[in-house]
Motif scaffolding. Structure first.
Motif, PDB file in Angstrom:
ATOM      1  N   ALA A   1       0.837  -1.204   0.000  1.00  0.00           N
ATOM      2  CA  ALA A   1       0.000   0.000   0.000  1.00  0.00           C
ATOM      3  C   ALA A   1       0.872   1.254   0.000  1.00  0.00           C
ATOM      4  O   ALA A   1       2.093   1.187   0.166  1.00  0.00           O
ATOM      5  N   LYS A   2       0.223   2.395  -0.185  1.00  0.00           N
ATOM      6  CA  LYS A   2       0.911   3.681  -0.107  1.00  0.00           C
ATOM      7  C   LYS A   2       0.006   4.707   0.567  1.00  0.00           C
ATOM      8  O   LYS A   2      -1.227   4.529   0.581  1.00  0.00           O
ATOM      9  N   ILE A   3       0.595   5.729   1.146  1.00  0.00           N
ATOM     10  CA  ILE A   3      -0.216   6.909   1.480  1.00  0.00           C
ATOM     11  C   ILE A   3       0.506   8.146   0.969  1.00  0.00           C
ATOM     12  O   ILE A   3       1.733   8.167   0.878  1.00  0.00           O
ATOM     13  N   ILE A   4      -0.282   9.138   0.613  1.00  0.00           N
ATOM     14  CA  ILE A   4       0.308  10.422   0.225  1.00  0.00           C
ATOM     15  C   ILE A   4       0.356  11.295   1.476  1.00  0.00           C
ATOM     16  O   ILE A   4      -0.659  11.479   2.152  1.00  0.00           O
ATOM     17  N   LEU A   5       1.563  11.759   1.817  1.00  0.00           N
ATOM     18  CA  LEU A   5       1.709  12.646   2.979  1.00  0.00           C
ATOM     19  C   LEU A   5       1.132  14.011   2.631  1.00  0.00           C
ATOM     20  O   LEU A   5       0.357  14.581   3.400  1.00  0.00           O
TER      21      LEU A   5
ATOM     22  N   ILE B   1       1.864   8.775  -9.291  1.00  0.00           N
ATOM     23  CA  ILE B   1       2.440   8.729  -7.936  1.00  0.00           C
ATOM     24  C   ILE B   1       2.121   7.405  -7.247  1.00  0.00           C
ATOM     25  O   ILE B   1       2.943   6.869  -6.491  1.00  0.00           O
ATOM     26  N   ASP B   2       0.951   6.846  -7.520  1.00  0.00           N
ATOM     27  CA  ASP B   2       0.577   5.589  -6.854  1.00  0.00           C
ATOM     28  C   ASP B   2       1.509   4.445  -7.268  1.00  0.00           C
ATOM     29  O   ASP B   2       2.048   3.737  -6.413  1.00  0.00           O
ATOM     30  N   THR B   3       1.714   4.281  -8.579  1.00  0.00           N
ATOM     31  CA  THR B   3       2.573   3.175  -9.033  1.00  0.00           C
ATOM     32  C   THR B   3       4.013   3.389  -8.561  1.00  0.00           C
ATOM     33  O   THR B   3       4.696   2.434  -8.215  1.00  0.00           O
TER      34      THR B   3
ATOM     35  N   GLY C   1       0.338  16.714  -1.098  1.00  0.00           N
ATOM     36  CA  GLY C   1       0.500  17.007  -2.530  1.00  0.00           C
ATOM     37  C   GLY C   1      -0.479  16.268  -3.432  1.00  0.00           C
ATOM     38  O   GLY C   1      -0.381  16.375  -4.654  1.00  0.00           O
ATOM     39  N   GLU C   2      -1.453  15.518  -2.835  1.00  0.00           N
ATOM     40  CA  GLU C   2      -2.451  14.898  -3.708  1.00  0.00           C
ATOM     41  C   GLU C   2      -3.231  16.010  -4.416  1.00  0.00           C
ATOM     42  O   GLU C   2      -3.366  17.121  -3.911  1.00  0.00           O
ATOM     43  N   HIS C   3      -3.739  15.711  -5.557  1.00  0.00           N
ATOM     44  CA  HIS C   3      -4.459  16.625  -6.451  1.00  0.00           C
ATOM     45  C   HIS C   3      -3.540  17.671  -7.084  1.00  0.00           C
ATOM     46  O   HIS C   3      -3.496  17.765  -8.309  1.00  0.00           O
ATOM     47  N   SER C   4      -2.783  18.437  -6.277  1.00  0.00           N
ATOM     48  CA  SER C   4      -1.891  19.419  -6.911  1.00  0.00           C
ATOM     49  C   SER C   4      -0.846  18.719  -7.775  1.00  0.00           C
ATOM     50  O   SER C   4      -0.357  19.297  -8.750  1.00  0.00           O
ATOM     51  N   VAL C   5      -0.531  17.453  -7.448  1.00  0.00           N
ATOM     52  CA  VAL C   5       0.441  16.691  -8.240  1.00  0.00           C
ATOM     53  C   VAL C   5      -0.041  16.510  -9.689  1.00  0.00           C
ATOM     54  O   VAL C   5       0.751  16.455 -10.628  1.00  0.00           O
ATOM     55  N   VAL C   6      -1.353  16.483  -9.865  1.00  0.00           N
ATOM     56  CA  VAL C   6      -1.942  16.339 -11.201  1.00  0.00           C
ATOM     57  C   VAL C   6      -1.631  17.581 -12.061  1.00  0.00           C
ATOM     58  O   VAL C   6      -1.594  17.511 -13.280  1.00  0.00           O
TER      59      VAL C   6
HETATM   60  C1  MEV Z   1      -4.453   9.570  -5.954  1.00  0.00           C
HETATM   61  O1  MEV Z   1      -3.801   8.666  -5.064  1.00  0.00           O
HETATM   62  C2  MEV Z   1      -3.720  10.878  -5.992  1.00  0.00           C
HETATM   63  C3  MEV Z   1      -4.335  11.975  -6.862  1.00  0.00           C
HETATM   64  O2  MEV Z   1      -3.432  13.076  -6.799  1.00  0.00           O
HETATM   65  C4  MEV Z   1      -4.539  11.536  -8.288  1.00  0.00           C
HETATM   66  C5  MEV Z   1      -3.258  11.295  -9.046  1.00  0.00           C
HETATM   67  O3  MEV Z   1      -2.193  11.745  -8.626  1.00  0.00           O
HETATM   68  O4  MEV Z   1      -3.349  10.662 -10.120  1.00  0.00           O
HETATM   69  C6  MEV Z   1      -5.668  12.441  -6.316  1.00  0.00           C
END
Ligand code: MEV
Length: 306
Positions: free
Chosen positions: A10-14, A145-147, A16-21
């Motif tokens: 598994a992973k978690i984002i600390l 980021i997930d992979t 930067g989610e969404h802004s990373v897009v």
């Molecule tokens: C999903 O784990 C993270 C988002 O930033 C979407 C993405 O990076 O593809 C919400």
């Protein structure tokens, strides 16, 4: 009879989610205590799937397994020299659609197991390219980021279309992860944020702020300043809340964590459900926060050392 195995976690984002897009950096942690394993064995009658969600032939797999199906077909086309007769077994402890990278973890473990089975060498670049087949069908247009994180042993500094970089960590603390129990679909959340960003200047500012907070977080992880890290997480949560992906259930859990001694709390992943994270400076405090979150309705909690 041949056997092969592939693993991820598994992973978690600390932060930067969404802004990373939108091209900003993000920081994510591998959670290797929550594993995903794929094993493959030779059978006689085509390709069969054995998972919690579906048992049967690949041909008749339901539409929510389309990404996995296309991925298996692509790898077999690349590597197999004749008809393929295998059973693919999925064993996962990662709850799905909670922002913990379950679909990316499936795709990485699957690719590794198939390459093992066909005894072919697998480069990182090939692995990420192949995983895009599944992730694009499941999530639309993911940043990657997930992979990157479910296949990493170390924390990841991630910028879209760049090779993931390392993060220097120099602090002692605990992260509490709590699952709200509500499924949040990444593509739905990413699309709803995009609509806001297209229409609302303040939403664009929130995305920029998240980028800034992420850069500051990187510097803070190198110092031992948990209180400041907590403040940065709280600020990130305000931005994510503005972007409309914090639902009452995650807001409630965040408030409970903060009342129970969390140094900073936010949702993690795409939101509209999913998980929250909270920060503690000692194990007793982490346990207290985890207990409070379970009493407040979290369906599961995990404590990770930083
Ligand atoms: C999903 O784990 C993270 C988002 O930033 C979407 C993405 O990076 O593809 C919400």
């Amino acid at each position: 009879k041949k056997e092969a195995i592939g693993k991820s976690h598994a992973k978690i984002i600390l932060i930067g989610e969404h802004s990373v897009v939108y091209g900003h950096p993000a920081i994510a942690f591998p959670i290797d205590s929550i594993p995903m394993t794929v094993t493959i064995s030779t059978i006689t009658n085509g390709i069969r799937i054995n998972s919690e969600f579906y048992k049967g032939s690949l041909k008749e797999a339901p539409v929510n397994l389309l990404g996995i199906k296309r991925l298996i077909e692509a790898v077999c086309k690349k590597l197999a020299t004749g008809p393929v007769n295998i059973q693919i077994n999925f064993t996962s402890e990662i709850p799905s659609e909670r922002g913990m990278g379950s679909s990316a973890a499936v795709s990485i473990a699957l690719i590794k197991s198939l390459y093992n089975y066909f005894e072919a060498p697998l480069t990182k670049q090939e692995m990420f390219e192949l995983s895009t087949i599944e992730e694009t069908i499941t999530h639309g247009n993911p940043s990657g980021i997930d992979t990157a994180t479910v296949s990493s042993e170390a924390p990841v500094w991630f910028i879209h279309k760049q090779a993931p970089g390392p993060i220097k960590m120099n602090l002692d603390g605990y992260l509490i992860i709590a699952d709200s129990g509500i499924r949040g679909q990444t593509d739905v959340a990413v699309n709803s944020v995009r609509q806001m960003v297209n229409q609302d200047q303040n939403a664009r500012a929130a995305i920029g702020n998240l980028g800034q907070l992420t850069t500051e977080t990187k510097a803070t992880l190198e110092k031992n300043d948990l209180n400041h890290l907590g403040t940065l997480l709280n600020h990130a949560q305000q931005q994510l809340d503005y972007l409309g992906i914090n639902i009452p259930r995650t807001e409630h859990l965040i408030q409970v964590a903060n009342r129970s001694g969390s140094l900073g709390s936010k949702l993690t992943g795409s939101g509209l459900g999913g998980c929250i994270i909270a920060l503690a400076d000692n194990h007793a405090s982490a346990l207290k926060i985890a207990n409070a979150l379970e009493n407040a309705g979290a369906v599961n909690t995990w404590i990770e050392t930083l």
